[in-house]
Design a protein around this motif. Structure first.
Motif, PDB file in Angstrom:
ATOM      1  N   LEU A 170       0.837  -1.212   0.000  1.00  0.00           N
ATOM      2  CA  LEU A 170       0.000   0.000   0.000  1.00  0.00           C
ATOM      3  C   LEU A 170       0.867   1.256   0.000  1.00  0.00           C
ATOM      4  O   LEU A 170       0.563   2.229  -0.719  1.00  0.00           O
ATOM      5  N   LEU A 171       1.943   1.261   0.778  1.00  0.00           N
ATOM      6  CA  LEU A 171       2.816   2.435   0.829  1.00  0.00           C
ATOM      7  C   LEU A 171       3.502   2.683  -0.512  1.00  0.00           C
ATOM      8  O   LEU A 171       3.617   3.839  -0.954  1.00  0.00           O
ATOM      9  N   ILE A 172       3.947   1.616  -1.151  1.00  0.00           N
ATOM     10  CA  ILE A 172       4.592   1.772  -2.462  1.00  0.00           C
ATOM     11  C   ILE A 172       3.605   2.354  -3.470  1.00  0.00           C
ATOM     12  O   ILE A 172       3.946   3.239  -4.264  1.00  0.00           O
ATOM     13  N   ASN A 173       2.354   1.861  -3.424  1.00  0.00           N
ATOM     14  CA  ASN A 173       1.335   2.392  -4.335  1.00  0.00           C
ATOM     15  C   ASN A 173       0.986   3.841  -4.022  1.00  0.00           C
ATOM     16  O   ASN A 173       0.610   4.604  -4.915  1.00  0.00           O
ATOM     17  N   LEU A 175       3.191   6.116  -2.489  1.00  0.00           N
ATOM     18  CA  LEU A 175       4.330   7.022  -2.548  1.00  0.00           C
ATOM     19  C   LEU A 175       5.053   7.040  -3.885  1.00  0.00           C
ATOM     20  O   LEU A 175       5.809   7.973  -4.171  1.00  0.00           O
ATOM     21  N   PHE A 176       4.847   6.003  -4.713  1.00  0.00           N
ATOM     22  CA  PHE A 176       5.607   5.915  -5.963  1.00  0.00           C
ATOM     23  C   PHE A 176       4.672   5.856  -7.170  1.00  0.00           C
ATOM     24  O   PHE A 176       3.470   5.606  -7.041  1.00  0.00           O
ATOM     25  N   THR A 177       5.256   6.087  -8.328  1.00  0.00           N
ATOM     26  CA  THR A 177       4.515   5.967  -9.594  1.00  0.00           C
ATOM     27  C   THR A 177       5.351   5.144 -10.563  1.00  0.00           C
ATOM     28  O   THR A 177       6.475   4.743 -10.247  1.00  0.00           O
ATOM     29  N   GLY A 178       4.779   4.887 -11.737  1.00  0.00           N
ATOM     30  CA  GLY A 178       5.525   4.219 -12.792  1.00  0.00           C
ATOM     31  C   GLY A 178       5.914   2.792 -12.462  1.00  0.00           C
ATOM     32  O   GLY A 178       5.135   2.027 -11.874  1.00  0.00           O
ATOM     33  N   PHE A 179       7.160   2.437 -12.806  1.00  0.00           N
ATOM     34  CA  PHE A 179       7.615   1.053 -12.701  1.00  0.00           C
ATOM     35  C   PHE A 179       7.659   0.568 -11.254  1.00  0.00           C
ATOM     36  O   PHE A 179       7.316  -0.575 -10.973  1.00  0.00           O
ATOM     37  N   ILE A 180       8.084   1.431 -10.329  1.00  0.00           N
ATOM     38  CA  ILE A 180       8.163   1.031  -8.915  1.00  0.00           C
ATOM     39  C   ILE A 180       6.779   0.646  -8.400  1.00  0.00           C
ATOM     40  O   ILE A 180       6.612  -0.371  -7.720  1.00  0.00           O
ATOM     41  N   ARG A 181       5.778   1.444  -8.746  1.00  0.00           N
ATOM     42  CA  ARG A 181       4.416   1.098  -8.331  1.00  0.00           C
ATOM     43  C   ARG A 181       3.981  -0.214  -8.977  1.00  0.00           C
ATOM     44  O   ARG A 181       3.299  -1.034  -8.347  1.00  0.00           O
ATOM     45  N   ILE A 183       5.659  -2.812  -9.670  1.00  0.00           N
ATOM     46  CA  ILE A 183       6.227  -4.017  -9.035  1.00  0.00           C
ATOM     47  C   ILE A 183       6.034  -3.978  -7.515  1.00  0.00           C
ATOM     48  O   ILE A 183       6.803  -4.582  -6.772  1.00  0.00           O
ATOM     49  N   SER A 184       5.001  -3.291  -7.068  1.00  0.00           N
ATOM     50  CA  SER A 184       4.763  -3.153  -5.629  1.00  0.00           C
ATOM     51  C   SER A 184       4.572  -4.512  -4.948  1.00  0.00           C
ATOM     52  O   SER A 184       5.043  -4.727  -3.824  1.00  0.00           O
ATOM     53  N   VAL A 185       3.886  -5.430  -5.625  1.00  0.00           N
ATOM     54  CA  VAL A 185       3.663  -6.751  -5.033  1.00  0.00           C
ATOM     55  C   VAL A 185       4.980  -7.508  -4.897  1.00  0.00           C
ATOM     56  O   VAL A 185       5.264  -8.124  -3.859  1.00  0.00           O
ATOM     57  N   LEU A 186       5.803  -7.469  -5.926  1.00  0.00           N
ATOM     58  CA  LEU A 186       7.108  -8.135  -5.882  1.00  0.00           C
ATOM     59  C   LEU A 186       7.976  -7.562  -4.763  1.00  0.00           C
ATOM     60  O   LEU A 186       8.596  -8.312  -3.998  1.00  0.00           O
TER      61      LEU A 186
END
Length: 435
Positions: A170-173, A175-181, A183-186
């Motif tokens: 949830l935090l990655i989704n 705070l981040f956009t693009g490729f990082i978001r 692969i948030s599950v990974l």
């Protein structure tokens, strides 16, 4: 256009999302049939290899087979009981003979399922997708608690790991956009597994004992044998899978903004029929579209088929390199469960979004959605209610996706198709398309 590195990374994320579901089937069947460790290792390798080939066939497609959507194929849980029953009363060769013939049946029966699209208006599609998501939630929660039947089921450390993994995603989704978001599950799985390692919950014993290379052999368990009862049983199993996969196609269509046509369904089911035959030849299992990956597509927003081609390629490599495949098994159930909560919840949200396009003030639509979701969820939550029915009926009715889908279709026929004063715009278009 995604780079090769991003395709591989996103593909690995899809593999990890479906990996537990893929390997648990050979583990259960191998254990119940008292196979040797070497035979179980072969089952896992053959399963992963065939999963990869089946996924590539479905995603790449040909003129006659493959739905060409971002879908991952994995072995169906519906087949576990029947395969064990057939092999216990005869042998595995008979089970695989039945799987091959049932695959041929799916290829031949695919056009008939395509003609049924007229009975899948928006209200039915939304109900089916919602049922798919809801029926997966118990799987996520069981994993979050540590895995059903495990001695530490529900232990605080499992719940903490699951919660931590979910929070990371949830935090990655957020705070981040693009490729990082994307692969948030990974990333959540990696962080969760590292945390579990420091808690003493990760073992590399299976990785150390696994062989480096393995070749999948056709008819590893002997020349296929054929039994009418076994064949009928596996055909019934695959009819259930065809119904499930049709629902998954509709869910993927909504996620990828693609209208699913009669020909799409026919080609998709033909692709599954070919995959099932391959499962019989390589002594693996019947294959179906995996619902969990629909949630991942929705969560990441990455809808390109290139990622699934990458996932298929990774599965093939894992099938050939058992040591590498064993490395993916170190992810604890609780960590996987935390990720599943987000993914499966997205499937439910997709179904609700589809239903939001339906006029639920119309009593017929309200009844179709309400009753089908209630029946589907009830069948999945209390499968023992059908224990006193004949084996074939029990196998069919204990699957919440099937009972919910059948309820939605039947109610649509009874409440809408037989009432000339009511017409679904989507139904009319589907009728023209299916005719």
């Amino acid at each position: 256009m995604l780079s090769k590195q991003k395709v591989v990374t996103l593909g690995l994320q899809h593999v990890l999302a479906m990996y537990a579901g893929a390997v648990v089937v050979p583990l259960i069947i191998g254990g119940e049939l008292h196979l040797t460790p070497a035979q179980i290792a072969y089952l896992i390798a053959a399963d992963l290899f065939t999963c990869g080939i089946a996924t590539l066939l479905q995603v790449l497609g040909t003129r006659y087979t493959g739905i060409r959507l971002p879908v991952v194929l994995g072995c169906t849980f519906t087949a576990v009981g029947p395969i064990i029953a057939i092999a216990s009363t005869s042998n595995l060769a008979t089970a695989y003979g039945a799987i091959i013939i049932s695959g041929i049946f799916v290829v031949l029966a695919a056009p008939l399922f395509g003609k049924l699209l007229r009975f899948f208006p928006t209200v039915v599609q939304g109900s089916v997708v919602t049922i798919i998501g809801l029926s997966l939630i118990p799987v996520a929660m069981n994993n979050a608690a540590g895995g059903q039947g495990m001695p530490d089921f529900g232990a605080p450390h499992n719940l903490l790991l699951a919660l931590g993994t979910l929070v990371i995603i949830l935090l990655i989704n957020r705070l981040f956009t693009g490729f990082i978001r994307a692969i948030s599950v990974l990333l959540g799985l990696i962080v969760g597994t590292v945390a579990a390692y420091f808690m003493g919950m990760v073992s590399f014993a299976n990785v150390a004992s696994a062989s480096w290379f393995s070749i999948v052999e056709p008819f590893y368990f002997g020349t296929p044998q054929f039994s009418i009862v076994a064949i009928i049983t596996m055909i019934l199993v695959n009819i259930i899978s065809m119904a499930e996969s049709t629902g998954v196609y509709f869910a993927l269509g909504k996620v990828t903004n693609k209208e699913i046509s009669k020909q799409d369904v026919v080609k998709g089911l033909r692709g599954e029929g070919v995959a099932i035959m391959l499962g019989g030849v390589f002594n693996a299992f019947p294959y179906t579209a995996f619902s969990q990956n629909v949630g991942l597509v929705s969560l990441t927003g990455i809808k390109t088929r290139d990622v699934m081609i990458g996932a298929g390629g990774i599965l093939v490599v894992l099938g050939l390199l058992p040591k590498l495949a064993a490395l993916t098994t170190i992810v604890p159930n609780a960590v996987l469960g935390g990720a599943m909560i987000a993914m499966f919840g997205m499937v439910v949200a997709s179904g609700i979004n589809i239903l939001s396009q339906v006029d639920l003030r119309q009593n017929e639509n309200l009844l179709i959605a309400a009753c089908s979701i209630a029946v589907g969820l009830g069948s999945a939550a209390v499968p023992t209610m059908f224990d006193q029915l004949p084996t074939m009926a029990k196998m069919l009715l204990q699957n919440g996706i099937v009972t919910g889908s059948l309820t939605a279709v039947i109610l649509n026929i009874v409440l809408v198709h037989t009432n000339k004063n009511l017409q679904h715009p989507v139904t009319e278009a589907a009728v023209q398309e299916a005719s």
